[in-house]
Design an enzyme around this catalytic site. Structure first.
Site, PDB file in Angstrom:
ATOM      1  CG  HIS A 280      -0.493   0.071   2.519  1.00  0.00           C
ATOM      2  ND1 HIS A 280      -0.143   1.255   3.124  1.00  0.00           N
ATOM      3  CD2 HIS A 280      -0.256  -0.901   3.431  1.00  0.00           C
ATOM      4  CE1 HIS A 280       0.276   1.000   4.361  1.00  0.00           C
ATOM      5  NE2 HIS A 280       0.224  -0.285   4.576  1.00  0.00           N
ATOM      6  CG  ASP A 292       2.555   0.119   7.881  1.00  0.00           C
ATOM      7  OD1 ASP A 292       2.054  -0.363   6.856  1.00  0.00           O
ATOM      8  OD2 ASP A 292       1.894   0.348   8.915  1.00  0.00           O
ATOM      9  CD  GLU A 326      -3.334  -1.450   5.536  1.00  0.00           C
ATOM     10  OE1 GLU A 326      -3.643  -2.435   6.219  1.00  0.00           O
ATOM     11  OE2 GLU A 326      -2.690  -0.482   6.006  1.00  0.00           O
ATOM     12  CD  GLU A 327      -1.321   2.126   7.744  1.00  0.00           C
ATOM     13  OE1 GLU A 327      -2.066   1.692   8.627  1.00  0.00           O
ATOM     14  OE2 GLU A 327      -0.177   1.675   7.544  1.00  0.00           O
ATOM     15  CG  ASP A 354       0.859  -3.817   4.854  1.00  0.00           C
ATOM     16  OD1 ASP A 354       1.752  -3.061   5.282  1.00  0.00           O
ATOM     17  OD2 ASP A 354      -0.350  -3.660   5.111  1.00  0.00           O
TER      18      ASP A 354
END
Lengths: 458, 458
Positions: A280, A292, A326-327, A354
């Site tokens: 992501h 991340d 995504e987060e 991820d």
């Protein structure tokens, strides 16, 4: 200090022709040498993390990151590069959060090191001041539900060090971040402060997504660093009527536009069969979004570059996807799955990275047993690269949305997890925390598995 | 980001009673929980690295480190703690090394980032200035032997990135550090400068031991950082008559006294059977000696502490050995082997940790096939801890001396090797580069294997 011998390739255990085995084995060695010698992943990560930086959905950096992604995919040899539009939430942190212990002792206590949780509301404009109640678990919350009203709930749930794989500690603790605010608001709490989800030996707070249950009032939510969590807990023991001053200035703005950034190599024999590999592109706003998930993005792009460099022309269509958001919403993954389903696309496998750019140990999978068995039959090909884990269960969050929509078999790279929660969602998730070779071995692992799935189907 | 399931313990593959298997499995889980929850290894490492610091044989810090070791072994619960005297070499670096490129272009070039190699002699007091010849391999040296006289040989042998395990790259490159000076002096060279043995993305030079062949003149030897090695190589292409100014001030003083520091728990059933576990207490002088090998020392001590904490009373005698002078002489290991042989001690197994305090992957062994098979039968007990490597070949340098003297079966912890040569023998091998949980999982691995060897013999 001595030289270690590589484990011998267990040729006898593979149910395949000797010729095919030799071809696969040689191809993996070529991929490893190419990636370890000529990879651009580390330099691409430097550019993404240090020139774009943190890139939360809806931020100006998100737009820069999408431009970076499209350009990098083109330069890495994609046939086609396109953006896939989706709506994304637009949450902003606002002014620096402030949390202070208010003690009758009037001694000097520095402000606590906190970060608002993603999606949190603002406190009242001047902040709130309220008594604190410390809670270790939701069971304790329920048992003390009559004592919650008007208070700030301090979820001091420890991150269990006894698990070997740190994602198990996370799975146990993350519910307090996700649901803690609404479960406390149900009983009249006015705010929450949670112990950060980390083993780290420092005091960095770790943010991350929370979600409100619309049945209850929305109250502000922050995470606090471990040393300050211990300080607060210890002060409360001697002074149970301590109060906390808490101010957050976050806002949830109307949804805005984001994009999945996609690069393809069209298959030569079965172009209708699609293999997805991705990470992501978004990250939290407080760091460089390195592990991340900048690492997952550049590793996925490296699959493309390495294939091109070695002249590998895949039989099936390989699609590199840099997912949006995504987060704090997974809207990119959801959109990808939705469109795949609507277009009746034939997705045969989707792989995600991820879990950090650390030294890889293998993969987790979610797929029917016969497909899992087919992938596992390739495990001996990976042993010379110290990749041995093929039994773990799980897929990634983003490919999980594709799998939910289409039933596509999925997997996720499984890197070593010991260092991940030292920096996950905290200020220290930066380029300097990534090791070049560890990153590259992860990229090789993706490339090798994608190669085998393309070559032999799934 | 999802939870991974731990691999299921492969109970069926163990040739042992179900009861014994269950006991062993439970004991390993207790050891893991104890070490991951209550280990003192990280705090002990902080004290050793940050209050003692670098501790080369013969230095005042070596004496402090011995005192630290004896105190820490006592506090960790050893029955008996004693020092084992040995002679150690006493090499001192002297004034900061200086190496400069002398160009007819007279442009400003900063001094190169260098470190003298351990055991190197001093240059002439005012330094030497000589033309340079760049050499990639010893084959090239032999082919150009007529062009060496009066020159400084620049060994620019790359650290091969294509190996997966970095110790393989080291094994290929380290001969230029060890033998390069005398092989060049044989043909009349006046000094050598070698490319540092690292994949690192920085310019830190990496020192390490070299040895002279007494048949040839002793010439000064230094290592140079990668970026300066590339600069030198690139300048030489345009300007082959470039010269180098080189000054080292090292001295080899008379041998002095050092000690192996030893702590024992006497066995309850077979006290005459000895199991050794250790690391080396000395380090190079330019860093904190964290991964090399403070981590091996504190991990070995942690075995003792964890046994005591769990009330494990070993059947055999467990001996924790903090070896003297591994780095530039291995005199501690030699003395330990010599005395063991002279006393007809019965050593059944010796295990070392000297490959860094990184996340562990398994062990390497050197022992007869039937003993190796016995250890390998325990491998399934380690899988829940992501410890899978039991096939690698090798023991450690120090226990290698014991094995050479007594035939004792030996092994070495095999941690992940990707980051080791970023900091090996360089200024950045410091406490801050060690991850607490990775260190602890290594300590657990030692404790678990020592437990099983003690319980079942070897």
């Amino acid at each position: 200090m001595r030289k270690y011998l590589l484990p011998v390739l267990l040729i006898c255990s593979l149910p395949a022709s000797a010729q095919q085995l030799e071809n696969d084995s040689l191809k993996l060695r070529q991929l490893a040498t190419e990636v370890l010698t000529n990879s651009k992943a580390y330099e691409e990560l430097r550019v993404l993390t240090q020139t774009v930086g943190g890139r939360l959905a809806g931020s100006p950096q998100m737009v820069k990151a999408e431009q970076w992604g499209a350009k990098t995919l083109k330069e890495s040899g994609a046939d086609t590069v396109y953006l896939q539009e989706c709506k994304v939430p637009h949450w902003v942190r606002g002014a620096k959060e402030e949390v202070r212990i208010i003690s009758r002792r009037r001694d000097f206590i520095p402000p606590l090191n906190v970060l608002a949780l993603g999606n949190s509301v603002a406190s009242a404009p001047g902040g709130i001041t309220a008594p604190i109640i410390e809670i270790a678990t939701f069971d304790e919350l329920e048992a003390k539900k009559d004592k919650i009203k008007g208070k700030i709930v301090f979820y001091n749930h420890p991150f269990n060090p006894a698990f070997v794989r740190t994602f198990d500690s996370y799975a146990e603790a993350v519910r307090y971040r996700g649901q803690g605010a609404s479960r406390a608001a149900k009983y009249g709490a006015v705010g929450i402060i949670i112990r950060s989800m980390t083993h780290g030996a420092n005091n960095f707070p770790h943010t991350g997504a929370m979600a409100y249950n619309d049945s209850f009032p929305k109250i502000p939510a922050v995470a606090v660093g471990l040393q300050d969590a211990d300080l607060l807990s210890s002060r409360l023991k001697g002074e149970p009527d301590l109060k906390l001053y808490l101010r957050t200035s976050c806002r949830m703005l109307p949804d805005t536009i984001g994009h999945n950034v996609i690069g393809e190599i069209r298959g030569t024999e079965h172009p209708e069969e699609i293999i997805t590999v991705g990470g992501h592109l978004d990250s939290w706003d407080v760091n460089e979004g390195a592990h991340d998930d900048g690492t997952g993005c550049v590793q996925s792009i490296e699959v493309l570059r390495a294939f091109k460099a070695l002249g590998i022309r895949p039989k099936r269509t390989i699609r590199i996807v840099l997912f949006a958001n995504e987060e704090n919403g997974s809207r990119g993954g959801k959109k990808y799955g939705e469109l795949a389903k609507a277009a009746h696309e034939q997705h045969i496998f989707a792989l995600e990275s991820d879990a950090g750019g650390f030294t890889p140990r293998g993969f987790s999978f979610e797929m029917p047993p016969e497909k899992r068995a087919k992938i596992k039959s390739w495990a001996p090909l990976f042993l010379p690269y110290d990749i041995y884990e093929f039994d773990a269960v799980g897929g990634g969050v983003d490919v999980g949305e594709l799998s939910a929509a289409t039933g596509c078999p999925m997997g996720e790279l499984f890197p070593d997890s010991q260092r991940y929660f030292d920096l996950h969602h905290a200020v220290n998730d930066v380029f300097a925390a990534v090791n070049k070779r560890e990153l590259e071995l992860g990229a090789f692992s993706l490339a090798a598995l994608i190669y085998l799935v393309d070559e032999h189907g799934l």
